[in-house]
Design a protein around this motif. Sequence first.
Motif, mmCIF file in Angstrom:
data_model
loop_
_atom_site.group_PDB
_atom_site.id
_atom_site.type_symbol
_atom_site.label_atom_id
_atom_site.label_comp_id
_atom_site.label_asym_id
_atom_site.label_seq_id
_atom_site.Cartn_x
_atom_site.Cartn_y
_atom_site.Cartn_z
ATOM 1 N N GLY A 141 0.776 -1.229 0.000
ATOM 2 C CA GLY A 141 0.000 0.000 0.000
ATOM 3 C C GLY A 141 0.805 1.276 0.000
ATOM 4 N N THR A 142 2.127 1.187 -0.031
ATOM 5 C CA THR A 142 2.954 2.385 0.005
ATOM 6 C C THR A 142 2.962 3.071 -1.357
ATOM 7 O OG1 THR A 142 4.381 1.362 1.657
ATOM 8 C CG2 THR A 142 5.250 3.294 0.524
ATOM 9 N N THR A 143 2.700 4.365 -1.364
ATOM 10 C CA THR A 143 2.775 5.163 -2.574
ATOM 11 C C THR A 143 4.114 5.898 -2.608
ATOM 12 O OG1 THR A 143 1.820 7.097 -1.498
ATOM 13 C CG2 THR A 143 0.284 5.526 -2.516
ATOM 14 N N PHE A 144 4.432 6.523 -3.769
ATOM 15 C CA PHE A 144 5.684 7.281 -3.837
ATOM 16 C C PHE A 144 5.645 8.505 -2.924
ATOM 17 C CE2 PHE A 144 7.090 5.088 -7.806
ATOM 18 C CZ PHE A 144 8.320 4.690 -7.302
ATOM 19 N N SER A 145 4.476 9.118 -2.781
ATOM 20 C CA SER A 145 4.401 10.220 -1.828
ATOM 21 C C SER A 145 4.686 9.719 -0.416
ATOM 22 C CB SER A 145 3.030 10.904 -1.902
ATOM 23 O OG SER A 145 1.991 9.975 -1.697
ATOM 24 N N GLY A 146 4.246 8.504 -0.118
ATOM 25 C CA GLY A 146 4.537 7.917 1.189
ATOM 26 C C GLY A 146 6.008 7.621 1.384
ATOM 27 N N VAL A 147 6.664 7.119 0.330
ATOM 28 C CA VAL A 147 8.098 6.819 0.411
ATOM 29 C C VAL A 147 8.900 8.105 0.628
ATOM 30 C CG1 VAL A 147 10.096 6.005 -0.906
ATOM 31 C CG2 VAL A 147 7.968 4.695 -0.935
ATOM 32 N N TYR A 148 8.595 9.137 -0.175
ATOM 33 C CA TYR A 148 9.327 10.394 -0.021
ATOM 34 C C TYR A 148 8.978 11.087 1.295
ATOM 35 C CZ TYR A 148 11.740 10.424 -4.492
ATOM 36 O OH TYR A 148 12.601 10.132 -5.535
ATOM 37 N N ALA A 149 7.770 10.852 1.821
ATOM 38 C CA ALA A 149 7.420 11.391 3.136
ATOM 39 C C ALA A 149 8.299 10.773 4.215
ATOM 40 C CB ALA A 149 5.943 11.128 3.436
ATOM 41 N N GLN A 150 8.621 9.485 4.064
ATOM 42 C CA GLN A 150 9.537 8.856 5.018
ATOM 43 C C GLN A 150 10.921 9.504 4.946
ATOM 44 O OE1 GLN A 150 9.370 4.400 5.069
ATOM 45 N NE2 GLN A 150 7.720 4.676 3.582
ATOM 46 N N MET A 151 11.367 9.802 3.729
ATOM 47 C CA MET A 151 12.663 10.456 3.556
ATOM 48 C C MET A 151 12.639 11.863 4.163
ATOM 49 S SD MET A 151 13.152 9.117 -0.361
ATOM 50 C CE MET A 151 14.867 9.499 -0.683
ATOM 51 N N ALA A 152 11.532 12.570 3.950
ATOM 52 C CA ALA A 152 11.412 13.913 4.509
ATOM 53 C C ALA A 152 11.400 13.860 6.033
ATOM 54 C CB ALA A 152 10.138 14.576 3.991
ATOM 55 N N SER A 153 10.647 12.938 6.603
ATOM 56 C CA SER A 153 10.576 12.818 8.063
ATOM 57 C C SER A 153 11.946 12.501 8.652
ATOM 58 C CB SER A 153 9.579 11.730 8.456
ATOM 59 O OG SER A 153 8.266 12.088 8.091
ATOM 60 N N ALA A 154 12.673 11.605 7.999
ATOM 61 C CA ALA A 154 14.001 11.240 8.485
ATOM 62 C C ALA A 154 14.956 12.427 8.430
ATOM 63 C CB ALA A 154 14.554 10.078 7.657
ATOM 64 N N HIS A 155 14.873 13.209 7.346
ATOM 65 C CA HIS A 155 15.749 14.382 7.210
ATOM 66 C C HIS A 155 15.390 15.443 8.240
ATOM 67 C CE1 HIS A 155 18.061 17.535 5.071
ATOM 68 N NE2 HIS A 155 18.689 16.518 4.492
ATOM 69 N N MET A 156 14.121 15.628 8.501
ATOM 70 C CA MET A 156 13.682 16.589 9.507
ATOM 71 C C MET A 156 14.151 16.170 10.895
ATOM 72 S SD MET A 156 9.829 17.186 8.045
ATOM 73 C CE MET A 156 9.336 18.891 7.953
ATOM 74 N N ASP A 157 14.019 14.883 11.193
ATOM 75 C CA ASP A 157 14.425 14.388 12.508
ATOM 76 C C ASP A 157 15.932 14.491 12.715
ATOM 77 O OD1 ASP A 157 11.816 13.780 13.100
ATOM 78 O OD2 ASP A 157 11.993 11.641 12.642
ATOM 79 N N ARG A 158 16.688 14.200 11.666
ATOM 80 C CA ARG A 158 18.146 14.160 11.822
ATOM 81 C C ARG A 158 18.784 15.540 11.744
ATOM 82 N NH1 ARG A 158 22.348 10.032 8.707
ATOM 83 N NH2 ARG A 158 24.234 10.778 9.754
ATOM 84 N N TYR A 159 18.258 16.399 10.844
ATOM 85 C CA TYR A 159 18.944 17.667 10.577
ATOM 86 C C TYR A 159 18.135 18.904 10.943
ATOM 87 C CZ TYR A 159 22.044 14.661 7.836
ATOM 88 O OH TYR A 159 22.930 13.683 7.426
ATOM 89 N N GLY A 160 16.921 18.725 11.412
ATOM 90 C CA GLY A 160 16.117 19.878 11.783
ATOM 91 C C GLY A 160 15.487 20.611 10.613
ATOM 92 N N MET A 199 -2.765 18.146 3.271
ATOM 93 C CA MET A 199 -1.725 17.140 3.460
ATOM 94 C C MET A 199 -1.954 15.958 2.523
ATOM 95 S SD MET A 199 1.036 16.880 5.192
ATOM 96 C CE MET A 199 0.759 18.107 6.474
ATOM 97 N N VAL A 200 -0.855 15.461 1.925
ATOM 98 C CA VAL A 200 -0.896 14.285 1.064
ATOM 99 C C VAL A 200 -0.332 13.074 1.794
ATOM 100 C CG1 VAL A 200 -0.043 13.246 -1.080
ATOM 101 C CG2 VAL A 200 -0.789 15.628 -1.062
ATOM 102 N N ALA A 201 0.876 13.211 2.299
ATOM 103 C CA ALA A 201 1.521 12.177 3.111
ATOM 104 C C ALA A 201 2.434 12.914 4.079
ATOM 105 C CB ALA A 201 2.310 11.194 2.247
ATOM 106 N N ASP A 202 2.004 13.035 5.290
ATOM 107 C CA ASP A 202 2.695 13.831 6.303
ATOM 108 C C ASP A 202 4.201 13.487 6.358
ATOM 109 O OD1 ASP A 202 3.039 15.590 8.373
ATOM 110 O OD2 ASP A 202 2.200 14.270 9.909
ATOM 111 N N PRO A 203 5.076 14.484 6.181
ATOM 112 C CA PRO A 203 4.892 15.932 6.233
ATOM 113 C C PRO A 203 4.723 16.611 4.869
ATOM 114 C CG PRO A 203 7.222 15.449 6.308
ATOM 115 C CD PRO A 203 6.526 14.119 6.213
ATOM 116 N N THR A 254 20.562 4.391 3.981
ATOM 117 C CA THR A 254 20.161 5.698 4.488
ATOM 118 C C THR A 254 18.827 6.130 3.898
ATOM 119 O OG1 THR A 254 20.788 8.043 4.628
ATOM 120 C CG2 THR A 254 21.507 6.840 2.663
ATOM 121 N N TYR A 255 18.069 6.882 4.686
ATOM 122 C CA TYR A 255 16.846 7.516 4.217
ATOM 123 C C TYR A 255 17.080 8.991 3.936
ATOM 124 C CZ TYR A 255 13.606 3.664 5.403
ATOM 125 O OH TYR A 255 12.918 2.472 5.435
#
Length: 393
Positions: A141-160, A199-203, A254-255
């Motif tokens: 069920g994962t969409t590309f917006s969902g995959v890139y949302a995971q990458m965005a969340s990881a970047h936000m968590d790691r680098y602010g 919102m499409v896929a948070d964030p 890496t994400y």
Amino acid sequence: MPDAYLVGAGQSDYGAFPDESYRSLFRTAFEAAAESVPEGFDKDAVDEAFIGTLGVGGRQLGLSGPAVTEHVGLDGVPCTRVENACAASGFAVRQAVQAVKSGMADVVLAGGFEVMSDMSSDATKYWLGVSGETEWERLSGTTFSGVYAQMASAHMDRYGTTGEQLSRVAVKNHANGAKNPHAQLGFECSLDDAQSAPMVADPLNLYHCCPTSDGAACALVVSEAVVDDYTDDPIRVAGVGAGSDNVGLFDRETYTAVPASQRAAERAYEMAGIEPTDLDFAEVHDCFAIAELLAYEDLGFCERGESGSFIESGATELDGELPVNTSGGLKSKGHPIGATGAGQVVEAFKQLSGKAGDRQVDSPHRGLTHNVGGSGGAAIVHVFEKEQEVSAP
């Protein structure tokens, strides 16, 4: 090894065109590319063609390359379809460069096309999803917006990295796309617009995601043996680099980076003999806002984790030290999957030829294009540069 040169490039408009077919869109792009050649172009000179397409919707899945080349009158010209998801025509351009540099051809057409607007949203999600990892991502069920949302969340968590910094990508690219007559979403947006969208896929919200598009693009690559027949102001393909990686995001180390982009950039810079600071502009793959921020870091425009502050600095604005996505990028110009990479080359050709209109960069000498397949399973980077004029002694 002989040099390869870009002597012409053109595209159709990007958008939704119910009265057009993939063949008619390709014809528009091919004719625009031929008309852009300074000294004129005869299609009978084409030795080979490489055409990128995913085949969205299942139309002409087999032999789709010859289906468009014969439509524009390239009867009998060897044609190869290239499929590397969203990087299909970026890799088609690479194949054209290889054919010329190997000595097997003097004049090669590289292009791509896609029609994406004539399906339901569910069908479109399916065809986009086939470029993801099918067993553990798409079928769960994962969409590309969902995959890139995971990458965005990881970047936000790691680098602010912040949502506002993601939104600044949209604001900048819409400002550029508003100056591009071929852009699908050719309108400006405010920072408030880009931050307050649904919102499409948070964030990631709607303004952080590119549209699906119909469109085509073509580039003409020739050898140094014949380049003088086409132009007295040549644009050399100075560097080419490609990289691949695990198709599934969960399989990567890496994400917060796209290793395929890093590898492609390193190889392209090495071949061109340059550093990222030698670039005057870049077209990068911004299917989602986080993808552009990751590209800044993967391509060496800034240090790892600093892409948010880099866009805030204004460095990537049209009048900044390194304008990025002067065309409007995928976000504003549009993303017809098979045409996207070649479409980036169209913008590079226009910028280096001084024909980019209101979005023209001041006297550029060297530019880069960066095209990614899926969420990073493949990536291709090209460096183009104008030949330096030799002053009389």
